[in-house]
Design an enzyme around this catalytic site. Structure first.
Site: not given
Ligand code: APR
Length: 192
Positions: A32, A34
């Site tokens: 994601g 991260d």
């Molecule tokens: N820019 C903006 N928003 C983004 C981007 C980006 N490049 N990539 C993803 N998103 C959005 C997703 O569409 C979602 O709405 O960020 C939001 C959060 O999604 P995730 O990244 O999956 O984070 P989260 O749901 O908080 O889960 C966290 O996922 O990546 C792992 O290490 C992380 O274990 C943790 C978990």
């Protein structure tokens, strides 16, 4: 002066002083946003994260931004959605508050958030939007810094949910509610 806005974009390209990373408690990267932030920042970010000893859900830790346009990254592990009866809303609100408080403590003026917990962690977007917007608006009402906060949604659909939630709760009072304390009391502020 609008201190808060919602946009669609890739947060790794943000020119805000600080971007928020929806991390996990190890702070050692993931998928994601991260994964995207670590890829864009380069290995220096992980190296610094390794020195932090992880982070509790709802708390936040600050690192430099390395190869990102942003100078800083605020890492915050959001709650994993388990149906809503396990304190998820309070923990999600705490993510936003912790990041904003840490930004203020470091005199950071502009902060961009992704929609924390609404991807891998499964938090329903509409419910997350209500929690996020309340936490952000409540903080901005009481603090002059950050002076600008944006919600950077990855999709138009997500942004529409945030916009609808914002308009439902805040559009009417936008000017009044979002004035910084100095704006409300010109005698105390610079009067700028
Ligand atoms: N820019 C903006 N928003 C983004 C981007 C980006 N490049 N990539 C993803 N998103 C959005 C997703 O569409 C979602 O709405 O960020 C939001 C959060 O999604 P995730 O990244 O999956 O984070 P989260 O749901 O908080 O889960 C966290 O996922 O990546 C792992 O290490 C992380 O274990 C943790 C978990």
């Amino acid at each position: 002066m609008d201190r808060f806005s919602i946009l669609v974009g890739d947060i790794t390209k943000s020119d805000a002083q600080a971007i928020v990373n929806a991390a996990n408690t190890t702070l050692l990267g993931g998928s994601g946003v991260d994964g995207a932030i670590h890829r864009a920042a380069g290995p220096g970010l992980l190296a610094e994260c390794r020195t932090l000893g992880g982070c509790e859900t709802g708390q936040a830790k600050l690192t430099r931004g390395y190869n990102l346009p942003a100078s800083y990254v605020l890492h915050t592990p959001g709650p994993i959605w388990r149906g809503g009866d396990y304190g998820e809303a309070a923990l999600l609100a705490s993510c936003y508050r912790s990041c904003l408080a840490l930004a203020e403590a470091h005199s950071i003026e502009t902060v961009d958030f992704p929609s924390i917990s609404t991807g891998v962690y499964g938090y329903p977007m509409a419910q997350a939007a209500g929690v996020a917007l309340k936490a952000i608006m409540d903080f901005l009402r009481e603090h002059a810094l950050p002076r600008r906060v944006r919600m950077v949604c990855h999709t138009e659909e997500a942004a529409e949910i945030y916009r609808q939630t914002y308009n439902m709760w805040y559009a009417g009072e936008k000017a009044e509610r979002l004035l910084s304390p100095e704006d409300k009391h010109p005698s105390r502020g610079s009067g700028a």
